[in-house]
Enzyme design. Structure first.
Site, PDB file in Angstrom:
ATOM      1  N   TRP A 154       1.166  -1.084  -0.429  1.00 59.42           N
ATOM      2  CA  TRP A 154      -0.114  -0.413   0.182  1.00 59.42           C
ATOM      3  C   TRP A 154       0.796   0.922  -0.008  1.00 59.42           C
ATOM      4  CZ3 TRP A 154       2.227   1.656   4.246  1.00 59.42           C
ATOM      5  CH2 TRP A 154       2.429   1.109   5.579  1.00 59.42           C
ATOM      6  N   GLY A 231       7.062  -6.310  -0.087  1.00 64.75           N
ATOM      7  CA  GLY A 231       6.872  -6.692   1.833  1.00 64.75           C
ATOM      8  C   GLY A 231       7.150  -6.915   2.445  1.00 64.75           C
ATOM      9  N   SER A 232       6.277  -7.192   3.528  1.00 67.18           N
ATOM     10  CA  SER A 232       7.591  -7.126   4.574  1.00 67.18           C
ATOM     11  C   SER A 232       8.259  -8.415   4.890  1.00 67.18           C
ATOM     12  CB  SER A 232       6.436  -7.140   6.200  1.00 67.18           C
ATOM     13  OG  SER A 232       5.850  -8.273   6.128  1.00 67.18           O
ATOM     14  N   GLU A 253      10.877  -8.150  -3.242  1.00 68.87           N
ATOM     15  CA  GLU A 253      11.570  -7.057  -2.602  1.00 68.87           C
ATOM     16  C   GLU A 253      11.119  -6.267  -0.765  1.00 68.87           C
ATOM     17  OE1 GLU A 253      12.385  -3.664  -1.801  1.00 68.87           O
ATOM     18  OE2 GLU A 253      10.942  -2.382  -3.129  1.00 68.87           O
ATOM     19  N   LEU A 254      11.872  -6.850  -0.255  1.00 68.36           N
ATOM     20  CA  LEU A 254      11.397  -6.852   1.038  1.00 68.36           C
ATOM     21  C   LEU A 254      11.852  -5.702   2.229  1.00 68.36           C
ATOM     22  CD1 LEU A 254      11.801 -10.785   1.851  1.00 68.36           C
ATOM     23  CD2 LEU A 254      10.012  -9.913   1.235  1.00 68.36           C
ATOM     24  N   CYS A 287      10.483   1.555   1.760  1.00 74.34           N
ATOM     25  CA  CYS A 287      11.289   0.423   2.839  1.00 74.34           C
ATOM     26  C   CYS A 287      13.011   0.775   1.857  1.00 74.34           C
ATOM     27  CB  CYS A 287      10.727  -0.466   1.497  1.00 74.34           C
ATOM     28  SG  CYS A 287      11.438  -0.200  -0.671  1.00 74.34           S
ATOM     29  N   GLU A 386      12.612  -3.239  11.128  1.00 71.79           N
ATOM     30  CA  GLU A 386      12.177  -1.994  10.267  1.00 71.79           C
ATOM     31  C   GLU A 386      11.281  -0.618  10.919  1.00 71.79           C
ATOM     32  OE1 GLU A 386      10.235  -3.002   6.458  1.00 71.79           O
ATOM     33  OE2 GLU A 386      11.589  -1.584   5.536  1.00 71.79           O
TER      34      GLU A 386
END
Ligand SMILES: NC(=O)C1=CN([C@@H]2O[C@H](COP(=O)(O)OP(=O)(O)OC[C@H]3O[C@@H](n4cnc5c(N)ncnc54)[C@H](O)[C@@H]3O)[C@@H](O)[C@H]2O)C=CC1
Ligand SMILES: O=Cc1ccc(S(=O)(=O)O)cc1
Length: 487
Positions: A154, A231-232, A253-254, A287, A386
């Site tokens: 999001w 995301g996570s 892609e974390l 991120c 994070e």
């Protein structure tokens, strides 16, 4: 169409048709007001299977297109995104709380990315090798993988979707997309640009709904060849585990926890002017957000003062106001998580240099003040998890060895930033930093034409640039052996 009607009658785009989902409706919340934007019916597992079937069938239509056809379709989509950037930005601001100037900027960056891959579609090169047998020709063809599932968060619902769709389509794949429900309207409006561009029906499919209905259905279906997730880390791990069932290709892609190293010779004024807006862009929900700031002890006091002054100049307010720098967090759970991180740090002895609370004048919305913390214990949660919110931490260092050890201590390796006037220090630092993306004297970490992504727990695969399209292609070796008397 009003956003409320879009939610009620749309939500799913399957085989070229818009329709509502089959599950019971959920309320969409405006994070700046906590008021409902409307209700949307999420997709059920059967609709997800339909979307996969449509994408699988549409591989044939996609195969019928030449690289130049795909390029032209992407170019048209990019043009529509650009023309609709204000509307797209408005939807992102309403749904996620991103300040409108940043949200419109995101829409324009999405158009750029699609436009860039419109060119790249025409540059899918194979190879020809000199063979070891005189009568043979060794050819290497690059082919699309087939159906690609894209899971999009999001925080940048347009840009992160564009960065998956554009290379996937440029390479000739078809798509099943699952965005975050929080940004359903923005995502639908972006997908409409691809529909209007004229991609064949079934090539792009959108399913919006709960992960429990959607993810297992996609992961268990062998017709889906690849999954690209942003995301996570915990959810990324789950998806990698699930990918083993049908041996899907995976791009991840974390998260990140980007260190910022400010050397003794840095331009302090320029740094402070960049660092405050850089840290608090999208309220820190990025991120690649700079999070852990390490400043050489000889300039620490001056940097701290200038950083706090620059931060106090940022305006917290309505995402729809042009003058706003920080809107609310996108969700209540994010705001609660930020409060917990700050409470945890303060209870361990940290000092709050600015912020550290909800803005007093806002009684609604998931707002949180831009916050700087210092004197943290090494085990403070904010130094290890994070933060994904408006928190920056400040510490000092004395030697390069010390700061590199600290910067590389975490399992993340996405972005890192270095500030110095010295080329020697630049090389000495970037050579030792573990990160997929490094900004030197800048917080710009990603452009349409350059590779973006991480390693270690931050994932693998690259989005943007020529590297990105390779993640959506398969390699086929063809040995053409012709009898020597063949005419
Ligand atoms: N790398 C990035 O750009 C992003 C990272 N995050 C990370 O996630 C943390 C928490 O964010 P939340 O949205 O509260 O948590 P979350 O971990 O539940 O969700 C993260 C993203 O993954 C999606 N997701 C969740 N479960 C999924 C599943 N089973 N299959 C497919 N997609 C799934 C969500 O819709 C969301 O977009 C943040 O603190 C941040 O660390 C979140 C969004 C973007
Ligand atoms: O969350 C990941 C993310 C979001 C935005 C960007 S940028 O705007 O291209 O810098 C990069 C990564």
């Amino acid at each position: 169409m009003e956003l409320q009607d879009l939610y009620t009658s749309h939500g799913q785009f399957i085989n070229g048709t818009w329709r509502a989902g089959s599950e019971s409706a959920s309320v969409m919340i405006n994070p700046a007001t906590e008021i409902s934007l409307g209700e949307m019916k999420p997709a059920g597992a059967e609709q997800v299977t339909e979307a996969i079937a449509a994408a699988y069938e549409a591989r044939t239509s996609m195969r019928a297109l030449t690289a130049w056809n795909r390029s032209a379709l992407l170019r048209r989509a990019a043009t529509f995104i650009n023309e609709r950037a204000e509307m797209l930005g408005h939807l992102v601001a309403l749904e996620t709380g991103k300040p409108i100037r940043q949200a419109v900027g995101e829409a324009k960056a999405s158009a750029e990315s699609v436009d860039w891959f419109a060119d790249e579609a025409r540059r899918v090169f194979g190879m020809s090798y000199e063979s070891r047998v005189k009568s043979d020709r060794y050819l290497v063809h690059m082919e699309p993988l087939g159906v690609v599932a894209a899971f999009v968060p999001w925080n940048f619902p347009l840009l992160l979707l564009a960065r998956k769709m554009a290379p996937a389509l440029a390479a000739g794949n078809t798509l099943v997309i699952r965005p975050s429900s929080e940004a359903a309207g923005s995502t639908m409006a972006l997908i409409k640009c691809f529909e209007d561009a004229g991609f064949p029906k079934g090539v792009v499919n959108l399913v919006i709904g709960r992960p429990a209905e959607i993810t297992p259905t996609i992961m268990n279906d062998s017709r889906v060849a690849k999954v690209s997730f942003t995301g996570s880390v915990p959810i990324g791990r789950q998806i990698v585990e699930q990918s083993a069932i049908t041996l899907k290709r995976v791009s991840m892609e974390l998260g990140g926890h980007a260190p910022v190293i400010v050397h003794s010779d840095a331009d302090i004024d320029a740094f402070a002017a960049m660092a405050a807006p850089g840290k608090f862009r999208n309220a820190g929900q990025v991120c690649a957000s700079p999070t852990r700031f390490y400043v050489h002890e000889s300039i620490a006091k001056e940097v701290e003062e200038k950083l706090i002054t620059a931060t106090r100049a940022l305006r917290v307010g309505s995402p729809l106001d042009d003058a706003t720098d920080l809107g609310p967090l996108a969700t209540r759970r994010r705001r609660d998580a930020i409060e917990q991180l700050v409470d945890n740090a303060v209870s361990g002895g940290a000092r709050v240099l600015s912020g550290g609370m909800r803005p007093r004048r806002m009684d609604r919305g998931y707002f949180y003040e831009p916050t700087w913390l210092t004197q943290l214990q090494p085990d403070a949660l904010v130094l290890n998890d994070e933060p994904f919110g408006p928190i920056g931490t400040l510490a000092t260092f004395s030697t390069l060895d010390q700061v590199i050890a600290e910067a590389n201590r975490l399992p993340f390796a996405l972005a890192a930033y270095v500030f110095t006037r010295s080329l020697t220090k630049t090389h000495a630092t970037v050579d030792r930093l573990q990160a997929g993306v490094i900004g030197v004297n800048t917080f710009v970490a990603a452009t349409a034409e350059t590779p973006f992504g991480g390693s270690k727990d931050s994932g693998f695969g690259r989005e943007g640039g020529p590297h990105a399209i390779r993640d959506y292609l398969d390699t086929k070796f063809v040995n053409v052996s012709m009898p020597t008397d063949a005419g």
